[in-house]
Design an enzyme around this catalytic site. Structure first.
Site, mmCIF file in Angstrom:
data_model
loop_
_atom_site.group_PDB
_atom_site.id
_atom_site.type_symbol
_atom_site.label_atom_id
_atom_site.label_comp_id
_atom_site.label_asym_id
_atom_site.label_seq_id
_atom_site.Cartn_x
_atom_site.Cartn_y
_atom_site.Cartn_z
ATOM 1 C CB SER A 149 -0.197 5.636 1.342
ATOM 2 O OG SER A 149 -1.446 5.022 1.078
ATOM 3 C CG ASP A 243 -1.867 -0.885 5.980
ATOM 4 O OD1 ASP A 243 -2.857 -0.980 5.231
ATOM 5 O OD2 ASP A 243 -0.970 -0.029 5.812
ATOM 6 C CG HIS A 273 -2.555 3.000 5.509
ATOM 7 N ND1 HIS A 273 -1.802 2.206 4.652
ATOM 8 C CD2 HIS A 273 -2.785 4.154 4.831
ATOM 9 C CE1 HIS A 273 -1.596 2.858 3.520
ATOM 10 N NE2 HIS A 273 -2.175 4.046 3.599
#
Length: 306
Positions: A149, A243, A273
């Protein structure tokens, strides 16, 4: 979007359990309380370290690092955690790093970079660069960059700005990476209300990172905004299909390939995610984590199996 059909029951249990770890309307809490809730959630899913893994904490230039070893490693993985540049710590991803160490045999160095909103862009990247330079000087080993991320964003930014003088970066593994600012990409539209991360969440985190004024054409902020994708290390990108940021990785992969580099994109159907925490409870997440560690190990051996 029909998530009831696209996401299996194992993953839904993970999503529900994650939600139960947070107080109601946690997004409106003060940042310190959001961080505590995030750490509590991470603690709920934390797995024991593999028995062969040893860890050591130390500081360099006021940045906290955590080293994981198992045996006598000859490669180092620099791992940068996710959390939207606002959340996360050495503890929030500690079991993930320990398992990467155990499964690859490589040293893993996790970086506790400073967070927004107290520290604005590019503080996080500067901290990551200091850590990378220290790893390079201390161990004098080949390096693999890895992160999830926000941490994957920092890895990519490091790779872009390190091209002139870091030939020992063997590759990067970017897990559900946030790489750009183009919210017109299909995944931002299709998954604007996805479980675990929404398009609104992304905007909130990015605004905190920069006090609401986002840089333009700044690869250190959004690597996809670079105009030159040549000379980057071999790159493996792994995304969750459900996502908003999924298509950032697809586009980044295409840009590296067009520039003549090596890049491979793996999109994981039915995952969301943050699924790394589901690797012990969701079969799809477990299989994806195996692909992630195989990619890290292969890049560390200067092997391109794609």
């Amino acid at each position: 979007m029909d998530y009831e059909r696209r996401i299996d029951e194992e993953t839904w249990r993970f999503i529900r359990t994650t939600g139960e770890c947070y107080p109601d309307e946690s997004e409106h809490l003060p940042i310190p309380e959001q961080r505590r809730a995030y750490e509590d959630m991470a603690r709920h899913f934390r797995a024991p370290y593999p028995p062969q893994v040893k860890r050591q904490d130390f500081d360099i230039a006021d940045i906290k690092l955590r080293e994981y070893t198992a045996g006598s490693p000859t490669r180092t993985v620099l791992y940068l955690h996710g959390g939207g540049f606002v959340l996360g710590s050495l503890d929030s991803h500690t079991d993930i790093c320990a398992e990467i160490c155990a499964q690859t045999g490589y040293r893993v160095i996790a970086v506790d970079y400073r967070l927004a909103p107290e520290h604005k862009h590019p503080t996080m990247l500067n901290d990551a660069q200091i850590a990378l330079n220290w790893v390079n000087q201390t161990y004098k080993e080949d390096i693999v960059l890895a992160g999830d991320s926000a941490g994957a964003n920092l890895c990519a930014a490091l790779a872009h700005q390190s091209r002139p003088n870091m030939s020992n970066i063997l590759g990067q593994v970017l897990i559900y990476a946030v790489l750009g600012q183009d919210t017109s990409l299909p995944s931002y539209q299709e998954h604007a209300q996805a479980p675990m991360l929404t398009s609104k969440d992304i905007k909130t985190f990015q605004n905190l990172r920069c006090d609401g004024v986002l840089p333009e054409n700044d690869p250190s902020f959004a690597p996809l905004s670079d105009t030159d994708f040549s000379g980057l290390p071999p790159t493996v990108l792994i995304t969750a299909d459900c996502d908003p940021v999924r298509d950032d990785s697809q586009l980044y992969c295409q840009k590296i390939q067009t520039a003549g580099g090596k890049a491979h994109w793996i999109n994981e159907p039915g995952l969301v995610h943050g699924y790394l925490r589901a690797r012990h409870s969701v079969r799809r997440a477990q299989e994806s984590f195996e692909r992630i560690t195989v990619a890290i190990e292969a890049l560390g051996q200067d092997i391109w199996p794609y």
